[in-house]
Write a protein that holds these residues in place. Structure first.
Motif, mmCIF file in Angstrom:
data_model
loop_
_atom_site.group_PDB
_atom_site.id
_atom_site.type_symbol
_atom_site.label_atom_id
_atom_site.label_comp_id
_atom_site.label_asym_id
_atom_site.label_seq_id
_atom_site.Cartn_x
_atom_site.Cartn_y
_atom_site.Cartn_z
ATOM 1 N N SER A 122 -61.054 -25.945 7.302
ATOM 2 C CA SER A 122 -59.785 -26.526 6.879
ATOM 3 C C SER A 122 -59.238 -25.782 5.672
ATOM 4 O O SER A 122 -59.974 -25.151 4.916
ATOM 5 C CB SER A 122 -59.957 -28.011 6.539
ATOM 6 O OG SER A 122 -60.812 -28.175 5.421
ATOM 7 N N TYR A 155 -48.125 -27.767 9.058
ATOM 8 C CA TYR A 155 -49.393 -28.151 9.688
ATOM 9 C C TYR A 155 -49.573 -27.480 11.046
ATOM 10 O O TYR A 155 -50.688 -27.118 11.432
ATOM 11 C CB TYR A 155 -49.431 -29.675 9.801
ATOM 12 C CG TYR A 155 -50.462 -30.246 10.741
ATOM 13 C CD1 TYR A 155 -51.807 -30.300 10.392
ATOM 14 C CD2 TYR A 155 -50.083 -30.769 11.982
ATOM 15 C CE1 TYR A 155 -52.749 -30.851 11.249
ATOM 16 C CE2 TYR A 155 -51.011 -31.319 12.843
ATOM 17 C CZ TYR A 155 -52.341 -31.353 12.471
ATOM 18 O OH TYR A 155 -53.272 -31.897 13.331
ATOM 19 N N HIS A 164 -52.826 -25.891 12.801
ATOM 20 C CA HIS A 164 -53.931 -26.595 13.456
ATOM 21 C C HIS A 164 -54.634 -25.715 14.482
ATOM 22 O O HIS A 164 -55.854 -25.818 14.652
ATOM 23 C CB HIS A 164 -53.414 -27.872 14.124
ATOM 24 C CG HIS A 164 -54.513 -28.746 14.645
ATOM 25 N ND1 HIS A 164 -55.376 -29.445 13.824
ATOM 26 C CD2 HIS A 164 -54.919 -29.013 15.906
ATOM 27 C CE1 HIS A 164 -56.243 -30.104 14.548
ATOM 28 N NE2 HIS A 164 -55.996 -29.872 15.821
#
Length: 434
Positions: free
Chosen positions: A349, A380, A388
């Motif tokens: 992450s 994102y 992602h």
């Protein structure tokens, strides 16, 4: 990634449970191998080795490896051992019902184990699907006894025997997850969560499932592909829009909630992890216990236009919980929408991922909420080092899960090169296509 001396040690091709060219029961359990095991400083490895050996004997109802070889050629006895194993596994996982129902439940663990590989084959590793395809005989097998006996059968190739072992381990994880879900009544809680949202959170001006389709037309920085500007366009204009280089058109379907006299649109994605995703999370965490590793079984991701609307939605939730007859406490709050860095600990992450993340405890449930603005949501899914798609690749490879499931010795894949190639491929797909 360093892993504990637990179930995942069995998957490793760098230890005492390696699948070799010869089946189990041969060289790996020879006096030479036992002497090698005694040389380990780590006593837990030797203990794990003995425990697994005894567990194999218990499942197959034998007292020696010589008896296992006899079992390979005795169909009638194998059937009896198979029925006994299903009954004992049913008791171990707390499965209630008839013999047929217990067998069906254990076989569902086999389908979950297969779904783990199919999920990777169809998504993150889709470009390498032919390389990681399962051996047909292992794909078709669902009986734990049948899979275990394959490990001792020299008719099967090394790859097939590894996949049989892998499937058994994934089935055990699936069984632990199923047991946990039955104990926590997760399906019931998920239904109650949806009822809470429909009864108290979403606008009553719309029918359940009625959604407003809009597009987010965004302009992105050429260096980082971070969202610089975004505007909402109605469905009547979407088909006529042709994004320019550096622009993205993202379709979202919005519900609405009331905040005072305002009706605010919100895109919502309900997050309920399927069993195969939970198995992968256990693997990434190196943790056998789903109660410890899977803390986000219930979740919601919401996307609103601005930071002010994020705060309104958060307050709206707590007020709705009161109306539903429960306090709502917010735990593990992480807010990086106004700046700062995310303190997430998940492998792969990005610390720069902007979001509001918290767990809400209410009505006997603990629900994970992730709330984005339009700009943070587009970052994102599109920003370099944050998106992602890139995160999915990084967490699979950087956690060591890819090496556990597809070891180089068996599949002859250069995993580091594949990781880098996939990151480039996903990045090109994001930036070169509207």
């Amino acid at each position: 990634m360093e892993r504990k001396d637990n179930l995942f040690m069995l998957l490793s091709q760098d230890g005492p449970f390696t699948i070799g060219d010869a089946p189990l029961g041969g060289p790996i359990f020879s006096p030479l191998t036992r002497s090698w095991l005694r040389s380990f400083d780590n006593g837990s490895v030797r203990t794990k080795f003995r425990t697994i050996r005894n567990h194999i004997f218990e499942i197959l109802d034998v007292s020696s490896f010589a008896e296992i070889r006899g079992l390979l050629h005795d169909r009638e006895r194998r059937q009896a051992v198979d029925r006994r194993a299903y009954r004992l596994l049913g008791n171990m996982f707390g499965i209630e019902g008839t013999e047929r129902e217990i067998i069906a439940t254990v076989k569902s663990y086999s389908r979950t184990a297969d779904a783990v590989i199919r999920y990777l084959k169809g998504k993150v590793l889709a470009n390498y699907a032919s390389y990681i395809e399962m051996t047909n005989e292992i794909d078709a097998a669902s009986s734990p006894v049948e899979l275990l006996l394959i490990l001792f059968d020299d008719r099967y190739h090394k790859k097939a025997r590894f996949e049989a072992k892998r499937k058994l381990i994934l089935m055990q994880l699936a069984g632990s997850i199923d047991q946990r879900e039955r104990e926590t009544e997760n399906e019931l809680k998920f239904g109650r969560f949806l009822e809470f949202l429909n009864d108290f959170v979403w606008s009553r001006q719309f029918r359940i499932g009625e959604l407003e389709i809009v597009g987010l037309l965004s302009e992105h920085d050429p260096g980082s592909f971070r969202c610089r500007r975004v505007r909402t366009v109605g469905i009547d204009r979407i088909d006529s829009l042709v994004p320019k280089p550096g622009e993205k058109l993202t379709l979202i379907k919005r519900r609405r909630f009331h905040a005072g006299d305002r009706e605010i649109p919100i895109y919502v994605s309900i997050r309920k992890k399927p069993p195969e995703a939970k198995v992968l999370k256990l693997l990434r965490k190196g943790e056998e216990n789903p109660a410890v590793a899977v803390d986000d079984e219930l979740g919601l991701m919401g996307v609103v236009e601005s930071l002010a609307e994020v705060k309104l939605f958060q307050r709206h939730l707590t007020e709705c919980a009161i109306r539903a007859g429960s306090f709502m406490t917010l735990e593990d709050i992480s807010d990086t929408l106004a700046g700062g860095r995310h303190r997430g600990t998940n492998v792969g992450s990005s610390a720069s991922t902007p979001m509001l993340k918290f767990f809400a405890r209410m009505g006997g449930m603990r629900v994970e909420f992730i709330v984005h603005t339009h700009k943070s949501y587009l970052d994102y899914i599109y920003q370099r080092e944050v998106s992602h798609d890139e995160y999915e690749v990084k967490r699979l490879f950087d956690s060591g899960v890819a090496e556990l499931l597809f070891p180089h010795e068996i599949y002859r894949l250069n995993l580091q090169k594949i990781r880098d190639d996939l990151l480039r491929w996903f990045r090109a797909r994001i930036e070169e296509y509207a």
